[in-house]
Design an enzyme around this catalytic site. Sequence first.
Site, PDB file in Angstrom:
ATOM      1  N   ILE A 139       0.773   2.800   6.663  1.00  0.00           N
ATOM      2  CA  ILE A 139      -0.002   3.674   7.546  1.00  0.00           C
ATOM      3  C   ILE A 139      -0.538   2.905   8.757  1.00  0.00           C
ATOM      4  O   ILE A 139      -0.981   3.497   9.720  1.00  0.00           O
ATOM      5  CB  ILE A 139      -1.153   4.394   6.790  1.00  0.00           C
ATOM      6  CG1 ILE A 139      -2.219   3.412   6.307  1.00  0.00           C
ATOM      7  CG2 ILE A 139      -0.620   5.249   5.655  1.00  0.00           C
ATOM      8  CD1 ILE A 139      -3.504   4.104   5.857  1.00  0.00           C
ATOM      9  N   ASP A 140      -0.496   1.552   8.689  1.00  0.00           N
ATOM     10  CA  ASP A 140      -1.070   0.746   9.778  1.00  0.00           C
ATOM     11  C   ASP A 140      -0.234   0.751  11.067  1.00  0.00           C
ATOM     12  O   ASP A 140      -0.722   0.368  12.124  1.00  0.00           O
ATOM     13  CB  ASP A 140      -1.260  -0.709   9.321  1.00  0.00           C
ATOM     14  CG  ASP A 140      -2.314  -0.834   8.235  1.00  0.00           C
ATOM     15  OD1 ASP A 140      -3.045   0.146   8.004  1.00  0.00           O
ATOM     16  OD2 ASP A 140      -2.403  -1.908   7.615  1.00  0.00           O
ATOM     17  N   GLY A 143       4.032  -7.481   4.538  1.00  0.00           N
ATOM     18  CA  GLY A 143       4.074  -8.415   3.402  1.00  0.00           C
ATOM     19  C   GLY A 143       5.315  -8.175   2.560  1.00  0.00           C
ATOM     20  O   GLY A 143       6.019  -9.119   2.162  1.00  0.00           O
ATOM     21  N   ALA A 186      15.761   9.995  -0.699  1.00  0.00           N
ATOM     22  CA  ALA A 186      16.890   9.846   0.227  1.00  0.00           C
ATOM     23  C   ALA A 186      17.801   8.690  -0.195  1.00  0.00           C
ATOM     24  O   ALA A 186      19.027   8.803  -0.120  1.00  0.00           O
ATOM     25  CB  ALA A 186      16.360   9.619   1.641  1.00  0.00           C
ATOM     26  N   GLY A 198       0.833  -1.210   0.000  1.00  0.00           N
ATOM     27  CA  GLY A 198       0.000   0.000   0.000  1.00  0.00           C
ATOM     28  C   GLY A 198       0.867   1.258   0.000  1.00  0.00           C
ATOM     29  O   GLY A 198       1.846   1.338   0.729  1.00  0.00           O
TER      30      GLY A 198
HETATM   31  O1  F6P Z   1      -1.935  -1.871   4.720  1.00  0.00           O
HETATM   32  C1  F6P Z   1      -2.304  -0.565   4.443  1.00  0.00           C
HETATM   33  C2  F6P Z   1      -3.762  -0.479   4.093  1.00  0.00           C
HETATM   34  O2  F6P Z   1      -4.051   0.863   3.799  1.00  0.00           O
HETATM   35  C3  F6P Z   1      -4.731  -1.016   5.151  1.00  0.00           C
HETATM   36  O3  F6P Z   1      -4.969  -0.136   6.212  1.00  0.00           O
HETATM   37  C4  F6P Z   1      -5.952  -1.301   4.319  1.00  0.00           C
HETATM   38  O4  F6P Z   1      -6.757  -2.258   4.924  1.00  0.00           O
HETATM   39  C5  F6P Z   1      -5.358  -1.804   3.029  1.00  0.00           C
HETATM   40  O5  F6P Z   1      -4.060  -1.256   2.940  1.00  0.00           O
HETATM   41  C6  F6P Z   1      -6.148  -1.481   1.791  1.00  0.00           C
HETATM   42  O6  F6P Z   1      -5.517  -2.030   0.697  1.00  0.00           O
HETATM   43  P1  F6P Z   1      -5.865  -1.714  -0.824  1.00  0.00           P
HETATM   44  O7  F6P Z   1      -5.384  -0.327  -1.135  1.00  0.00           O
HETATM   45  O8  F6P Z   1      -5.125  -2.753  -1.594  1.00  0.00           O
HETATM   46  O9  F6P Z   1      -7.348  -1.808  -0.933  1.00  0.00           O
END
Ligand code: F6P
Length: 323
Positions: free
Chosen positions: A126-127, A104, A22, A11
């Site tokens: 962002i998680d 991942g 950088a 993501g």
């Molecule tokens: O892992 C980051 C994230 O933004 C999660 O918070 C969210 O559940 C997921 O990616 C959404 O993924 P995608 O953009 O593939 O729908």
Amino acid sequence: MKRIGVLTSGGDNPGLNPCIRAVVRMGIHMGLSVMGIRRGYAGLVGGEIHEMDARSVGGIIGRGGTILGTARCPEFYEPKGRKEALRTLNRFGLDGLVIIGGNGSLTGALELYRMGFPVIGVPSTIDNDVNGTDISIGVDTALNTILDAIDKIKDTASSHNRAFLIETMGRNSGYLAVASGIAGGAELVLCPEEETTFKEVVETVEDAYIRGKAHCIIVVAEGWQPGTQELATHLRERQEELGFSVRVTQLGHVQRGGAASAFDRILATRLGAASVRELSAGNAGHMVGWVKSAIKLTPLEEAVAFDKELSPSLLELADIMEK
Ligand code: F6P
């Protein structure tokens, strides 16, 4: 080490461009040639690789997204895909690789390292659920985006005397919901790490009304079960007794866009620069993290062993403040 590659995977978030910048500029400073790999592992498997110079990253520090593109690549998780990736790395004469991404993507980095290729990871999601770093690239900007939304929604919620369910991202992690709930003064936060019943939510909304509040803000993490829409239906069926009428705002991908905050630009620059230094110092197989305001190396194996737990003290603080 003469030539290194850099890719962004998983993501996206606004800290990716500052981090790429950088890596490229530190690489050039150290006399290395730096190659950009497009679309994450997909570009590695497919050979989408080009040389980057200092100018190619000019003006990107305040641009959201990633100039390299990103992808989630199922082929790479098969041995055949990884073999192709290794072949590409050899074909382009790369001696090392910086991989910027979340759990991942860092697991993919570990796989490559285990196949004998020098790789270093940079935590970016962002998680905020990567081990070995207090904060990942992208978290601060996403949090500020959510906060801006909460503040704005509060204005309209108070004007109409409404209860709002505001859904943040976080499939398995409640960090964004809890942190933004604290910062935004929410009446309640719902996250996957803590069980909350419909009955408890109803009580909170009723209580806010009885105590004379003009609104009731409930921040819900995407991964909270049974889910935002189910909760909205339950509350709407009881609208009369609640006092407030109910609205839902799902913030969605707006949380991943925009210009990076100052904190994210500096964090991304520190970690990106450190990744190149550590790679050429022979510390492949590690992730560069930010712990207690300093760079810290964590073996990739440890970084991806499990998702970082949400701080119990942060959760407790959120509970105490929800009054
Ligand atoms: O892992 C980051 C994230 O933004 C999660 O918070 C969210 O559940 C997921 O990616 C959404 O993924 P995608 O953009 O593939 O729908």
